[in-house]
Design an enzyme around this catalytic site. Structure first.
Site, short mmCIF file in Angstrom:
data_model
loop_
_atom_site.label_atom_id
_atom_site.label_comp_id
_atom_site.label_asym_id
_atom_site.label_seq_id
_atom_site.Cartn_x
_atom_site.Cartn_y
_atom_site.Cartn_z
N LYS A 9 0.82 -1.21 0.00
CA LYS A 9 0.00 0.00 0.00
C LYS A 9 0.86 1.26 0.00
O LYS A 9 0.42 2.31 -0.45
CB LYS A 9 -0.97 -0.02 1.17
CG LYS A 9 -1.98 -1.18 1.00
CD LYS A 9 -3.23 -1.02 1.79
CE LYS A 9 -4.29 -2.01 1.35
NZ LYS A 9 -3.91 -3.43 1.55
C1 LIG Z 1 -4.47 -4.53 0.93
C2 LIG Z 1 -3.70 -5.79 0.84
C3 LIG Z 1 -4.03 -6.80 -0.10
C4 LIG Z 1 -5.26 -6.71 -1.00
O1 LIG Z 1 -5.13 -5.73 -1.99
P1 LIG Z 1 -6.44 -5.21 -2.77
O2 LIG Z 1 -5.96 -4.03 -3.54
O3 LIG Z 1 -7.43 -4.84 -1.71
O4 LIG Z 1 -6.92 -6.32 -3.63
C5 LIG Z 1 -3.23 -7.93 -0.18
N1 LIG Z 1 -2.16 -8.09 0.64
C6 LIG Z 1 -1.80 -7.15 1.54
C7 LIG Z 1 -0.64 -7.39 2.42
C8 LIG Z 1 -2.55 -5.96 1.67
O5 LIG Z 1 -2.19 -5.03 2.59
#
Ligand SMILES: *Cc1c(COP(=O)(O)O)cnc(C)c1O
Length: 486
Positions: A124
């Site tokens: 993120k």
């Molecule tokens: C947010 C997240 C996901 C999922 O990603 P999306 O964009 O919601 O599909 C997968 N793995 C981790 C570690 C995350 O923080």
């Protein structure tokens, strides 16, 4: 470049105008009027670029209203080796998203693209760090202020706080369920001492936090007077920032543009893989986009059957890949819009049906809402799911064979990716977190702790700064109002 709503709201807006907003006024999500295209000549030129310069080239196609020199400076400020310094030993931090060969088998290749070397050790950061710089830039230009209000069960809140800390004109108010996050995640957020960051630990569960965010979102007067905004996963700039690393992965894994690659993406809200879909629509030679889910398999079910059936909270499992414990994929509407060739009337009807009846079917036949699933092949999606036992087995296997510890979400990806490897097309798994973030399961799988990047050794011992509060909207509002400095 103009943006329109998936549900047809006509007023075209530019990139800067939708940057600070969430949903379109009609409840839809923003998409560009049409996807910009990349040419083979551009791809050739981009092969040798640094990550920051590549990000600039991709972003320029979407943010046409931001002066190029400013955009370039923002890309360089964001994608630097200092910000993405948590690369593993032997990896080059300057690569930002280093690519590592894991496995070669029967002519197939499995690669891992590290997206988690930023400040909070999860992918993120890739988008949120850019968002922090874009927000600060845009607010300064308009002499404006923004108070970000959100709820988190872990990754999103910390990524937002590390992206916004110390930024002029921005304050962050983040709700989290008191004593429900892991010790590491709690320490990561609560040890921030920046005066523009406010952590509110709510006596309740994550759903209580989210309900309070919804209550405040519905109070339009409060939102306007307190200049409240969000940074949730439907934010268009976040999606666009994620498009860049698909280009980087492709260019790093190939030597010429007649080659294809596939990506496997650990998925929850469909934000990450939606960016892959957009890269593919722009003309990046992606063969398959594989959505990997955990036990919460809403997306796997859709890509196998054409039926989209959201789950209720009670049907949503708490798993050891918690950032994918999602029962309703908030970015999915963007893909459905493309699957229906932009028929916004039908998009509106389908997502209205999600609210009233819990889902829809595009599988064709009696009672279904359409038959577009039959033509879904042109978008290259595949899917699979993984369970707690699969995660443990995959973490062990990758550790034993290749000496690499992967986190639980990435393990879901690797498990599913191995089911779809084909000769001649490299399969890239996106690494969405580092294992230190989910140490409890690493201990269960390997009988030892996950390695921690330098600087995180004693994070739990740092002084913490947070407010404990009842799950009471009035109290939260009063706190915000007295701390926005407006
Ligand atoms: C947010 C997240 C996901 C999922 O990603 P999306 O964009 O919601 O599909 C997968 N793995 C981790 C570690 C995350 O923080």
């Amino acid at each position: 470049m103009h943006y329109v709503s998936t549900r047809g709201h006509a007023a075209a807006q530019n990139f800067s105008e939708i940057l600070l907003g969430g949903l379109a006024p009609d409840g839809g999500l923003y998409l560009p009027e049409k996807y910009p295209q990349v040419t083979g000549a551009e791809l050739d030129q981009w092969r040798g670029l640094s990550y920051a310069d590549l990000a600039f080239e991709v972003l320029k196609k979407f943010a046409t209203d931001v002066p190029a020199a400013d955009l370039k400076a923002l890309a360089h400020k964001t994608y630097s080796a200092e910000v993405y310094r948590n690369a593993r030993a032997g990896e080059d931090a300057g690569q930002i998203t280093p690519l590592r060969l894991l496995e070669e088998k029967d002519g197939g290749k499995l690669l891992l693209q590290g997206l988690s070397n930023g400040p909070t050790l999860a992918f993120k950061d890739m988008a949120m760090q850019l968002l922090g710089n874009l927000f600060e830039y845009t607010l300064a230009k308009n002499d404006a202020k923004l108070n970000i209000f959100g709820a988190t069960s872990g990754d999103t809140g910390s990524a937002a706080e590390y992206a916004m800390r110390g930024k002029k004109g921005i304050r962050v108010f983040m709700l989290s369920p008191h004593k429900k996050m892991s010790a590491f995640q709690t320490a990561q957020m609560f040890s921030l001492q920046d005066p523009n960051i406010f952590n509110i630990a709510v006596e309740g569960v994550f759903d209580d936090c989210q309900d309070m965010v919804k209550a405040v979102s519905n109070d339009h007067a409060f939102k306007a007077s307190q200049k409240i905004g969000t940074v949730n996963s439907i934010n268009w700039a976040r999606v666009v920032a994620q498009v860049v690393y698909y280009f980087r992965g492709y260019l790093s894994a190939t030597t010429s543009n007649d080659q294809k690659v596939s990506f496997t993406v650990p998925s929850g809200n469909f934000g990450n893989i939606c960016a892959g879909h957009i890269a593919r629509m722009m003309g990046l030679p992606i063969d398959k986009l594989v959505a990997a889910t955990n036990e919460n398999d809403v997306l796997d079910e859709f890509f196998r059957t054409g039926i989209y059936r959201v789950r209720k909270s009670a049907e949503t499992y708490h798993t050891s890949s918690p950032s994918m414990d999602i029962s309703k994929a908030s970015n999915f509407e963007r893909f459905i819009h493309d699957l229906l060739d932009g028929d916004s009337e039908r998009v509106r009807a389908l997502f209205h049906k999600v609210e009233t009846a819990g889902g829809f079917s595009l599988a064709g036949g009696p009672g279904s809402d359409g038959d577009e699933f039959a033509k879904i092949g042109r978008f290259g999606f595949q899917s699979g799911k993984s369970t707690h036992q699969d995660r443990l087995a995959t973490i062990r296997d990758i550790e034993q064979r290749y000496g690499v510890t992967i986190d639980t979400h990435t393990a879901d990806g690797v498990k599913v990716a191995r089911e779809y490897m084909v000769p001649g097309v490299p399969m890239i798994v996106l690494e969405t977190a580092l294992p230190a973030k989910f140490n409890e399961t690493i201990r269960e799988a390997l009988g030892r702790d996950a390695e921690r990047p330098a600087g995180f050794e004693n994070i739990e011992a740092l002084p913490q700064r947070f407010e404990v509060m009842a799950a009471d909207v009035a109290q939260v509002k009063a706190f915000i109002a007295s701390h926005t400095g407006l």
